[in-house]
Every structure is written in C-alpha cells, then in structure tokens.
Scaffold this active site. Sequence first.
Site, PDB file in Angstrom:
ATOM      1  N   GLY A 229       0.643  -1.273   0.066  1.00  0.00           N
ATOM      2  CA  GLY A 229      -0.014   0.030   0.082  1.00  0.00           C
ATOM      3  C   GLY A 229       0.851   1.245   0.061  1.00  0.00           C
ATOM      4  CD  GLU A 266       1.205  -8.516   1.007  1.00  0.00           C
ATOM      5  OE1 GLU A 266       1.068  -9.642   1.348  1.00  0.00           O
ATOM      6  OE2 GLU A 266       0.009  -8.163   0.665  1.00  0.00           O
ATOM      7  CB  CYS A 267       6.635  -2.888  -0.851  1.00  0.00           C
ATOM      8  SG  CYS A 267       6.105  -2.042   0.981  1.00  0.00           S
ATOM      9  NE  ARG A 269       1.642   1.595  -7.005  1.00  0.00           N
ATOM     10  CZ  ARG A 269       0.750   1.679  -8.363  1.00  0.00           C
ATOM     11  NH1 ARG A 269       1.035   2.398  -9.282  1.00  0.00           N
ATOM     12  NH2 ARG A 269      -0.318   0.954  -7.987  1.00  0.00           N
ATOM     13  CB  CYS A 344      -8.307   3.040 -33.554  1.00  0.00           C
ATOM     14  SG  CYS A 344      -7.255   2.875 -34.792  1.00  0.00           S
ATOM     15  CE1 TYR A 373       0.337  -3.951  -9.803  1.00  0.00           C
ATOM     16  CE2 TYR A 373       1.659  -2.233  -8.635  1.00  0.00           C
ATOM     17  CZ  TYR A 373       0.757  -3.383  -8.727  1.00  0.00           C
ATOM     18  OH  TYR A 373       0.679  -3.985  -7.603  1.00  0.00           O
TER      19      TYR A 373
END
Length: 395
Positions: A229, A266-267, A269, A344, A373
């Site tokens: 988080g 538990e990271c 990012r 498109c 991500y």
Amino acid sequence: MREQLISDYLRSMPSPACAYLYDLRHLQERSQRLRGALPPQCKLFYAIKANSDAPILDTLRHNLDGFEVASLGEIEKVRATDHKTPIVFGGPGKTDAELEGALKHSVMLIHVESEHQLRRLNWIAGRRRQAARVLLRLNPAALPGETRATLRMGGQATQFGIDEAQMPEMIALSQNLPNIRLEGLHIHALSNNLDAADHLALVRHYLELAQAWERRYGIRFSWLNAGGGIGINYADPATQFAWDGFCEGLHALLEQYRPGFKLIFECGRYISADCGCYVAEVIDIKTTHGKNFAILRGGSHHFRLPSSWQHNHPFTVFDRESWHYPFPRPGLTDADVTVCGELCTPKDTLARDVRVARLRAGDCLVFSLAGAYGWHISHHDFLSHPHPDRRYFNG
C-alpha cells in the site's frame, strides 16, 4: 534510472524506437536500502504483480525476505527462479488448483479470505496429508483518521477479506480444522498511500487489532502481514513516501507495543517502479481544434498505468537529431502538448496539456517510474502492434 544508460541505449536504437529499460543494479541497491532500514522484527516481501519478469525476481530474491503472489502462475514464476524462497499467497478467488499448488510448492503462508476458502483449503490439505499455514485476512470495521491513498480494500464493503464481525467464528473454525495451522492475520486495507505518518497510524491500528484478538482468544500469533500500500508520487516525482521516517516510527512503535509476532510488508510498486522506464518515439505532431498532440510509437497497450489511473505520467524529452525525410520536421516550441499512443481510441493518452520546451517528430519521450504496473497490466495485443523491446541492464 541513470541518464547515461538511457542515452547510450537510445543512440543505438533503430527508429521507430519503443522499449522498456530496466536498471537491475539500481533495483538491487534500492531493495537493500529499503530492507536495511526496517526494524529486525519486520520482513520485506516483494509483491510480484508489480513486475514479475525473471531478471527482476532474480535480483530481488537475493536482497529481500520473500515474495507475495496472487495466483498459481505467480507461484510458478517464483519457483522457476528459486525453489526455497519464502512465499505468501493472497487473493480473494483462489481455486482448488491454486490451493493445491500452493501446498505443492511449499508456500509459507496462505492468506485465507472466507470461510469457504478455509474449508476448501483444509479439505485439500487433508487429501495431501499436509498442514496449511494460514493468515486470516481481516477487513477491519474502520480505519484510523483520513488518508490520501487512492484505493481502499478495507474498512468498507469490498470483496477482500473477512468482515471483522465474523472473525470470532473464523478463529474458532481455524483452531478446530485438523489440517489448518493459524499463524496470524493479514490486514491490507489501502493502496498507493503517500503519507508516512498516515501509514504509521495504520500499522499502529493493525498492531492493536492483532493484540486484541490474541488477548481475547488466548492465542499467540507468529505473523502479522501489514500488506503493502505504499505508493509512488507520479505527480511530483521529486517528493516521495518518507521511508526512512516511516522506519524510524516503526522502531518506536514496536518498542511501545512489543508484539510477539513478526511483521511482513509486501510492497510492489514502491520497490520496483523507479528501476524502469518506458521509451517511445514521437511519430507525428499535429494540432486539432487548437490543441497540440504528439503521437507515439507505443501507448497504453504497452503502458496502461497512466490511462488506468487517470494521471499525467512524468516524462522527459530525449532529442534525436537524425531526420531522414526530404521535407520539414514537425515540432513544437514552448507549448502545451497532449501525448497519445497509436491506438484507435481517445483513451490512449499518457499525459495531457504538458508544457515542453521543444518536441519534434523523431524525438523520444522517456517515461520514468515505469518499472511497476506498466507492461504487466497492459493489453499487449490490442490492434496487434509490435511489442516494445525489453532490456535489462546490470551495471
């Protein structure tokens, strides 16, 4: 990432350029620093959903305490890299095959999210003549104070975890099922939190909840998984989560509460975002209805994060002087530009109305903080464009 690494690669890259570049040396140094700042009672795991490429996992397995996964496929990716590194397994929709696979691959802790999931795990573990070590994922009744986190998975009605009101029955059931070993709690309520003081208050709340359950039921937990988080500030890359201050606060917090269990963070990012960048060449520049647009070789099918989170992703311009056409080069000077991909759809936008000193067709945009991500949440084969080059550098 180091500017020289990017520069050297782009100068040798054929046109039209499109690539992910990952700096493994930087990832190694960052993960060592983050882990080293934590109190000894804390363990730092990497949530591989952020970036599960084998070179990333191979780098991190030497420098962190384990991996967090959310599918059998992710378990198998970790085990292909290392057969014994600790794994914790989360996710609300685990199938029988995934629960069995977790036991087969010696997953350390399985996060249980419902009564049915717990009963199925007990049944599967019994057939395998194994004991399943579990954490019950708690969805708290409330969270402390205000938070600027962009996603909430707890403290409100979501598909995640066990309602706090249902925990007494779940704890009792866990203690009575013969193939279940209750090891503690998993409480992961927020995502992309940028404020260290807010996150410290959240961990304090988790500690109080866990110790209250211990006292109430006369049990001793071995683990509290406080989730990840911790976010990345894409709007202001120079201002990021104050990890060192957070760790100092954790030292004081653990000294105050003196829990008998260990804490897992538990990271994802926060560990890997700044080890990677996404590079895309400007194919065209044009003006419609008074607004300037840069069209890239690439876009959200490679790098979905900006359109998914609805933010302007930070980028820099890399000048490329080569121009092989026998007609003028389109460009902008001291102007606002909206950066779009080659798909498109008007949703294929990576940044809107950003001021650039100069931008020309043939130049490249280097999107920083793209190591998490980015490629891994993108719809790679929409419109069947070529995939970007993906390169890993170590030193």
